[in-house]
Design a protein around this motif. Sequence first.
Motif, PDB file in Angstrom:
ATOM      1  N   PRO A  96       0.818  -1.223   0.000  1.00  0.00           N
ATOM      2  CA  PRO A  96       0.000   0.000   0.000  1.00  0.00           C
ATOM      3  C   PRO A  96       0.844   1.264   0.000  1.00  0.00           C
ATOM      4  N   LEU A  97       0.311   2.297  -0.632  1.00  0.00           N
ATOM      5  CA  LEU A  97       0.941   3.608  -0.711  1.00  0.00           C
ATOM      6  C   LEU A  97       0.550   4.431   0.513  1.00  0.00           C
ATOM      7  N   ALA A  98       1.517   5.076   1.153  1.00  0.00           N
ATOM      8  CA  ALA A  98       1.220   5.911   2.313  1.00  0.00           C
ATOM      9  C   ALA A  98       0.412   7.134   1.905  1.00  0.00           C
ATOM     10  N   VAL A  99      -0.704   7.355   2.595  1.00  0.00           N
ATOM     11  CA  VAL A  99      -1.543   8.540   2.404  1.00  0.00           C
ATOM     12  C   VAL A  99      -1.700   9.208   3.758  1.00  0.00           C
ATOM     13  N   TRP A 100      -1.092  10.389   3.890  1.00  0.00           N
ATOM     14  CA  TRP A 100      -1.211  11.174   5.114  1.00  0.00           C
ATOM     15  C   TRP A 100      -2.300  12.206   4.921  1.00  0.00           C
ATOM     16  N   GLY A 101      -3.166  12.351   5.935  1.00  0.00           N
ATOM     17  CA  GLY A 101      -4.253  13.307   5.807  1.00  0.00           C
ATOM     18  C   GLY A 101      -4.945  13.563   7.115  1.00  0.00           C
ATOM     19  N   PHE A 127      -3.328   4.431   5.301  1.00  0.00           N
ATOM     20  CA  PHE A 127      -3.807   5.729   5.777  1.00  0.00           C
ATOM     21  C   PHE A 127      -3.147   6.088   7.102  1.00  0.00           C
ATOM     22  N   ARG A 128      -2.686   7.336   7.175  1.00  0.00           N
ATOM     23  CA  ARG A 128      -2.055   7.846   8.389  1.00  0.00           C
ATOM     24  C   ARG A 128      -2.628   9.223   8.683  1.00  0.00           C
ATOM     25  N   ALA A 129      -3.009   9.464   9.938  1.00  0.00           N
ATOM     26  CA  ALA A 129      -3.576  10.760  10.325  1.00  0.00           C
ATOM     27  C   ALA A 129      -2.468  11.704  10.757  1.00  0.00           C
ATOM     28  N   TRP A 130      -2.558  12.950  10.291  1.00  0.00           N
ATOM     29  CA  TRP A 130      -1.588  13.961  10.692  1.00  0.00           C
ATOM     30  C   TRP A 130      -1.616  14.179  12.209  1.00  0.00           C
ATOM     31  N   SER A 131      -0.458  14.444  12.760  1.00  0.00           N
ATOM     32  CA  SER A 131      -0.338  14.904  14.135  1.00  0.00           C
ATOM     33  C   SER A 131       0.657  16.055  14.129  1.00  0.00           C
ATOM     34  N   PRO A 135       6.571  15.084  13.349  1.00  0.00           N
ATOM     35  CA  PRO A 135       7.020  15.192  11.953  1.00  0.00           C
ATOM     36  C   PRO A 135       7.046  13.824  11.287  1.00  0.00           C
ATOM     37  N   VAL A 136       6.846  13.818   9.984  1.00  0.00           N
ATOM     38  CA  VAL A 136       6.885  12.598   9.187  1.00  0.00           C
ATOM     39  C   VAL A 136       8.195  12.592   8.404  1.00  0.00           C
ATOM     40  N   ARG A 137       8.958  11.528   8.535  1.00  0.00           N
ATOM     41  CA  ARG A 137      10.216  11.402   7.797  1.00  0.00           C
ATOM     42  C   ARG A 137      10.024  10.396   6.668  1.00  0.00           C
ATOM     43  N   LEU A 138      10.349  10.825   5.465  1.00  0.00           N
ATOM     44  CA  LEU A 138      10.182   9.981   4.293  1.00  0.00           C
ATOM     45  C   LEU A 138      11.359  10.224   3.353  1.00  0.00           C
ATOM     46  N   GLY A 139      12.226   9.228   3.227  1.00  0.00           N
ATOM     47  CA  GLY A 139      13.403   9.414   2.401  1.00  0.00           C
ATOM     48  C   GLY A 139      14.163  10.657   2.834  1.00  0.00           C
ATOM     49  N   PRO A 140      14.438  11.586   1.895  1.00  0.00           N
ATOM     50  CA  PRO A 140      15.185  12.787   2.251  1.00  0.00           C
ATOM     51  C   PRO A 140      14.316  13.901   2.825  1.00  0.00           C
ATOM     52  N   PHE A 141      13.000  13.657   2.958  1.00  0.00           N
ATOM     53  CA  PHE A 141      12.067  14.697   3.370  1.00  0.00           C
ATOM     54  C   PHE A 141      11.685  14.596   4.841  1.00  0.00           C
ATOM     55  N   VAL A 142      11.391  15.762   5.413  1.00  0.00           N
ATOM     56  CA  VAL A 142      10.675  15.843   6.684  1.00  0.00           C
ATOM     57  C   VAL A 142       9.434  16.684   6.429  1.00  0.00           C
ATOM     58  N   LEU A 143       8.256  16.131   6.751  1.00  0.00           N
ATOM     59  CA  LEU A 143       6.990  16.828   6.580  1.00  0.00           C
ATOM     60  C   LEU A 143       6.422  17.176   7.952  1.00  0.00           C
ATOM     61  N   THR A 160      10.708  19.918   4.296  1.00  0.00           N
ATOM     62  CA  THR A 160      12.137  20.227   4.322  1.00  0.00           C
ATOM     63  C   THR A 160      12.901  19.093   3.658  1.00  0.00           C
ATOM     64  N   GLY A 161      13.862  19.456   2.792  1.00  0.00           N
ATOM     65  CA  GLY A 161      14.643  18.446   2.100  1.00  0.00           C
ATOM     66  C   GLY A 161      15.918  19.047   1.547  1.00  0.00           C
ATOM     67  N   PRO A 162      16.728  18.241   0.871  1.00  0.00           N
ATOM     68  CA  PRO A 162      18.019  18.724   0.363  1.00  0.00           C
ATOM     69  C   PRO A 162      17.836  19.791  -0.709  1.00  0.00           C
ATOM     70  N   SER A 163      18.575  20.865  -0.591  1.00  0.00           N
ATOM     71  CA  SER A 163      18.465  21.978  -1.531  1.00  0.00           C
ATOM     72  C   SER A 163      19.128  21.653  -2.859  1.00  0.00           C
ATOM     73  N   THR A 164      18.448  22.008  -3.942  1.00  0.00           N
ATOM     74  CA  THR A 164      19.039  21.933  -5.277  1.00  0.00           C
ATOM     75  C   THR A 164      19.877  23.176  -5.559  1.00  0.00           C
ATOM     76  N   ASP A 165      19.377  24.329  -5.126  1.00  0.00           N
ATOM     77  CA  ASP A 165      20.052  25.597  -5.398  1.00  0.00           C
ATOM     78  C   ASP A 165      21.266  25.825  -4.512  1.00  0.00           C
ATOM     79  N   ARG A 166      21.293  25.185  -3.334  1.00  0.00           N
ATOM     80  CA  ARG A 166      22.407  25.349  -2.389  1.00  0.00           C
ATOM     81  C   ARG A 166      22.894  23.967  -1.958  1.00  0.00           C
ATOM     82  N   PRO A 167      23.672  23.299  -2.798  1.00  0.00           N
ATOM     83  CA  PRO A 167      24.107  21.931  -2.493  1.00  0.00           C
ATOM     84  C   PRO A 167      24.733  21.822  -1.109  1.00  0.00           C
TER      85      PRO A 167
END
Length: 267
Positions: A96-101, A127-131, A135-143, A160-167
């Motif tokens: 299943p695909l993670a769905v946060w909401g 399905f995952r409910a927001w709290s 924070p939710v960590r997914l790969g390089p992201f924090v939501l 929040t994730g790795p910057s393309t403009d500022r390596p």
Amino acid sequence: MRLVVVGCAGSFAGPAGPASSYAVQAEDGSGRTWTVVLDLGNGALGALQRVLDPFDVDAVALSHLHPDHFADLCGLYVYRRYHPSRGVLHDPALGPLAVWGPSGTERRLADAYGSRDDEDMRSVFAFRAWSPERPVRLGPFVLEVVPVRHPVEAYAIRVTGPSTDRPGEQATLVYSGDTDACDGLVEAARGADLFLCEAAFQEGRDLLDGIHLTGYRAGRAASAAGARRLVLTHLPAWNDPQVALAEAASAYAGPVALAAAGTTYTL
């Protein structure tokens, strides 16, 4: 990190593209590309297929449960369940695909789709409910989410994730979802590299309270938050987008632009 505008029409799909949906992508340390889709409003699944294979989506993050922000999850359910070679009926290893909401997302989607007892949404979506406290960590992201002001349970989403403009550095994208002016919106957008903010109403014309921002109120929020760049979105087809742009520019001194389907921004 990059943002691809899949759809940005306000309240319903417009002649220039679908309703709200935004793909956020970044690579992790191994070079793998991760994709989080923020909202999937009506019409957005078709446009999303021009950006990537829907099987390559790593998670869907929903700001709230109005149809112009989640309705095409019904189509994604069909795609991931019934695809003749890759769907879960043929490839149970897909998972299943993670769905946060918001709370109640599973029931809301099942009602919208009209699911039968033998069509289990949980075989396709996790399905995952927001709290707001977690924070939710997914790969390089924090939501992270912050409650905002709308007639239903609604959140601004901070990615929040790795910057393309500022390596070597981190970048932050903030998506307002749907909201009127509130402290939570400013809190969420604090210091954002890109603030993707709705501006569905116009000053002096739309007098309803607690539903949407105007361009002016979006600009004020961006200014108060110290956001580095403002992109206005969720403009209904009956609006003149230049009005929203002028309103925002009157309240925010930084760079401001109008979202357009198919546009890519790097952070």
